[in-house]
Each structure stands twice: as C-alpha cells, then as structure tokens.
Design a protein around this motif. Sequence first.
Motif, PDB file in Angstrom:
ATOM      1  N   GLU A 142       0.685  -1.243  -0.080  1.00 12.45           N
ATOM      2  CA  GLU A 142       0.095   0.039  -0.030  1.00 12.45           C
ATOM      3  C   GLU A 142       0.800   1.321   0.092  1.00 12.45           C
ATOM      4  N   TYR A 143       2.142   0.958   0.094  1.00 11.54           N
ATOM      5  CA  TYR A 143       3.058   2.352   0.434  1.00 11.54           C
ATOM      6  C   TYR A 143       3.856   2.561  -0.909  1.00 11.54           C
ATOM      7  N   SER A 144       3.829   3.813  -1.540  1.00 12.82           N
ATOM      8  CA  SER A 144       4.524   3.986  -2.964  1.00 12.82           C
ATOM      9  C   SER A 144       5.756   4.278  -2.866  1.00 12.82           C
ATOM     10  N   TRP A 145       6.358   4.600  -1.760  1.00 11.59           N
ATOM     11  CA  TRP A 145       7.748   5.216  -1.500  1.00 11.59           C
ATOM     12  C   TRP A 145       8.808   4.050  -0.913  1.00 11.59           C
ATOM     13  N   SER A 146       8.625   2.898  -1.506  1.00 12.44           N
ATOM     14  CA  SER A 146       9.654   1.920  -1.187  1.00 12.44           C
ATOM     15  C   SER A 146       9.832   0.914  -2.346  1.00 12.44           C
ATOM     16  N   SER A 147      10.743   0.043  -2.100  1.00 14.94           N
ATOM     17  CA  SER A 147      11.282  -0.819  -3.350  1.00 14.94           C
ATOM     18  C   SER A 147      10.250  -1.886  -3.301  1.00 14.94           C
ATOM     19  N   TYR A 148       9.305  -2.036  -2.409  1.00 23.05           N
ATOM     20  CA  TYR A 148       8.638  -3.365  -2.259  1.00 23.05           C
ATOM     21  C   TYR A 148       7.790  -3.639  -3.502  1.00 23.05           C
ATOM     22  N   LEU A 149       7.092  -2.736  -4.322  1.00 22.81           N
ATOM     23  CA  LEU A 149       6.389  -3.045  -5.344  1.00 22.81           C
ATOM     24  C   LEU A 149       7.395  -3.155  -6.663  1.00 22.81           C
ATOM     25  N   SER A 150       8.463  -2.761  -6.627  1.00 22.34           N
ATOM     26  CA  SER A 150       9.332  -2.933  -7.639  1.00 22.34           C
ATOM     27  C   SER A 150       9.852  -4.145  -7.388  1.00 22.34           C
ATOM     28  N   CYS A 151      10.177  -5.034  -6.444  1.00 19.15           N
ATOM     29  CA  CYS A 151      10.355  -6.238  -6.383  1.00 19.15           C
ATOM     30  C   CYS A 151       9.266  -7.318  -6.707  1.00 19.15           C
ATOM     31  N   LEU A 152       7.980  -6.906  -6.805  1.00 19.97           N
ATOM     32  CA  LEU A 152       6.776  -7.582  -7.046  1.00 19.97           C
ATOM     33  C   LEU A 152       6.674  -7.424  -8.563  1.00 19.97           C
ATOM     34  N   SER A 153       7.059  -6.233  -9.310  1.00 21.41           N
ATOM     35  CA  SER A 153       6.782  -6.081 -10.647  1.00 21.41           C
ATOM     36  C   SER A 153       7.671  -6.680 -11.569  1.00 21.41           C
ATOM     37  N   GLU A 154       7.518  -6.661 -12.823  1.00 17.32           N
ATOM     38  CA  GLU A 154       8.221  -7.258 -14.082  1.00 17.32           C
ATOM     39  C   GLU A 154       8.762  -5.948 -14.742  1.00 17.32           C
ATOM     40  N   LYS A 155       8.553  -4.798 -14.401  1.00 18.62           N
ATOM     41  CA  LYS A 155       8.739  -3.650 -15.092  1.00 18.62           C
ATOM     42  C   LYS A 155      10.433  -3.412 -14.770  1.00 18.62           C
ATOM     43  N   PRO A 156      11.146  -2.672 -15.810  1.00 15.88           N
ATOM     44  CA  PRO A 156      12.587  -2.235 -15.530  1.00 15.88           C
ATOM     45  C   PRO A 156      12.723  -1.429 -14.248  1.00 15.88           C
ATOM     46  N   THR A 157      13.815  -1.975 -13.471  1.00 23.87           N
ATOM     47  CA  THR A 157      14.005  -1.144 -12.200  1.00 23.87           C
ATOM     48  C   THR A 157      15.782  -1.171 -12.076  1.00 23.87           C
ATOM     49  N   LYS A 158      15.944  -0.296 -11.315  1.00 21.00           N
ATOM     50  CA  LYS A 158      17.514  -0.363 -10.674  1.00 21.00           C
ATOM     51  C   LYS A 158      17.768  -1.284  -9.544  1.00 21.00           C
ATOM     52  N   ILE A 159      16.698  -1.638  -8.803  1.00 22.41           N
ATOM     53  CA  ILE A 159      16.833  -2.416  -7.772  1.00 22.41           C
ATOM     54  C   ILE A 159      17.228  -3.917  -8.395  1.00 22.41           C
ATOM     55  N   LYS A 160      17.954  -4.382  -7.478  1.00 20.08           N
ATOM     56  CA  LYS A 160      18.597  -5.621  -7.782  1.00 20.08           C
ATOM     57  C   LYS A 160      17.454  -6.903  -7.490  1.00 20.08           C
ATOM     58  N   ARG A 161      16.315  -6.656  -8.303  1.00 18.09           N
ATOM     59  CA  ARG A 161      15.168  -7.763  -7.823  1.00 18.09           C
ATOM     60  C   ARG A 161      15.318  -9.139  -7.751  1.00 18.09           C
ATOM     61  N   LYS A 162      15.999  -9.457  -9.062  1.00 17.67           N
ATOM     62  CA  LYS A 162      16.368 -10.948  -8.975  1.00 17.67           C
ATOM     63  C   LYS A 162      17.447 -11.520  -7.857  1.00 17.67           C
ATOM     64  N   GLU A 163      18.318 -10.619  -7.436  1.00 19.32           N
ATOM     65  CA  GLU A 163      19.084 -11.018  -6.150  1.00 19.32           C
ATOM     66  C   GLU A 163      18.249 -10.948  -4.989  1.00 19.32           C
ATOM     67  N   VAL A 164      17.393  -9.919  -4.965  1.00 20.28           N
ATOM     68  CA  VAL A 164      16.721  -9.811  -3.779  1.00 20.28           C
ATOM     69  C   VAL A 164      15.720 -11.004  -3.399  1.00 20.28           C
ATOM     70  N   ILE A 165      14.899 -11.588  -4.754  1.00 21.22           N
ATOM     71  CA  ILE A 165      14.131 -12.652  -4.624  1.00 21.22           C
ATOM     72  C   ILE A 165      14.954 -13.826  -3.932  1.00 21.22           C
ATOM     73  N   GLU A 166      15.982 -14.054  -4.758  1.00 18.52           N
ATOM     74  CA  GLU A 166      16.994 -15.110  -4.527  1.00 18.52           C
ATOM     75  C   GLU A 166      17.219 -15.347  -2.792  1.00 18.52           C
ATOM     76  N   ILE A 167      17.504 -14.008  -2.203  1.00 18.67           N
ATOM     77  CA  ILE A 167      17.788 -14.059  -0.933  1.00 18.67           C
ATOM     78  C   ILE A 167      16.746 -14.586  -0.075  1.00 18.67           C
ATOM     79  N   PHE A 168      15.299 -14.678  -0.712  1.00 17.43           N
ATOM     80  CA  PHE A 168      14.457 -15.035  -0.092  1.00 17.43           C
ATOM     81  C   PHE A 168      14.158 -16.451  -0.512  1.00 17.43           C
ATOM     82  N   ASN A 169      14.706 -16.938  -1.559  1.00 16.25           N
ATOM     83  CA  ASN A 169      14.603 -18.223  -2.300  1.00 16.25           C
ATOM     84  C   ASN A 169      13.489 -18.131  -3.403  1.00 16.25           C
TER      85      ASN A 169
END
Length: 191
Positions: free
Chosen positions: A140-167
């Motif tokens: 529900e909060y716009s100003w964090s990287s949580y939504l970027s981790c769920l999205s498939e849109k391009p991002t500067k967040i290391k999304r793949k690595e973050v998801i791997e940290i959680f398996n």
Amino acid sequence: MFQALEHGKYYHIYNRGINSTTLFNEKENYEHFLRLFETHINPIAETFAWCLMKNHFHFLVRIKELSEKNTEKSILPSQSFSNLFNAYTKAYNKRYNRHGALFERPFKRKQINYNPYLQNVIAYIHNNPVHHKICNHPIEYSWSSYLSCLSEKPTKIKRKEVIEIFNDLDNFKNTHLQKGNYFEIENWIQT
C-alpha cells in the motif's frame, strides 16, 4: 566513530531529518531524492531495498567492487552519500526558503554480513510504513522498493538477487506478511 563503507560489503544506510525535520513534503521531494540517489549512489552501489518516510529513510546497498582502471579516480562511497545529502539539502532549502542542515550527521550505516540478516533488513525496510502505522501492508505504500520487487517492469533494484535472498517470490511475500520484531531489529541495527 563510524566505520568506512567497504567495497563488496552490504550496508543498511539510514538517516533522518535533523531534529526529526520533515524531509519529504510532497511527491516532487520523493522523486527528486530518488533521482539524486540514482546520480550519486548507483555508480558506487547496488540497491537491494529502500523506503522513504516523511522524516527518515532506509536503504540496503552493496558497495560495488573497485575496478582496476578506476582505483585512482574513484570517490569514497561515504563521500557519494554525503554528496547526495548535500545536493538534496541544497534543493530542499531553495524550494522551501530555508537554510542550514537537513540531515543528521554522520549518516548511519550498519554492515550486514549474513543471509538471514539480509532477509530481516529487507523485510524491516519494506515494513517500515506498517511499523509506523501509515498502512497495513507494504504493498500500500508507494515510496519503497517493495512494489518494484513484485513487478516485472525495469528497475534499478537488484530484484532477481533480492528474490533469491528469499529463495523465491512466494517466500518473499510470506516473509513480509509476518509480524517482525521491529524493536529487536532496531536494537541490533543500533549496536
């Protein structure tokens, strides 16, 4: 005395407005801070999580390794963060006709050494708005990287690595649903 930021290490970087001063009054403030973060921090660090709150912020970054050709010209990572804070303070002060410091000094940093801590700090950062009773779930909060981790849109967040940290993505979501012991994490961060 705060530790220097070392290349190849993970850090939880956090700070707040001096005397709990508001850092972000409007959407443009959040957006400008993130643009400056991209300019000053993306060249020296990989970002794994972030959250901007009204009077404070959190980032989980990994300071990039020095390449052999850039060793002489490279800026110290802590200087890049100082440049970010100075650039934002200058713009903020001009916009709101104020002067003086905006952020507490020095900015805080905690080295993160182990995978379970990485998970805990990422969940802690994303759940910060929940902890402060701004929303009921980080989605529900716009100003964090949580939504970027769920999205498939391009991002500067290391999304793949973050998801791997959680398996996997399901475990990422489930971990964020669990009520964490925020006081325990905050106490650990402060040590």
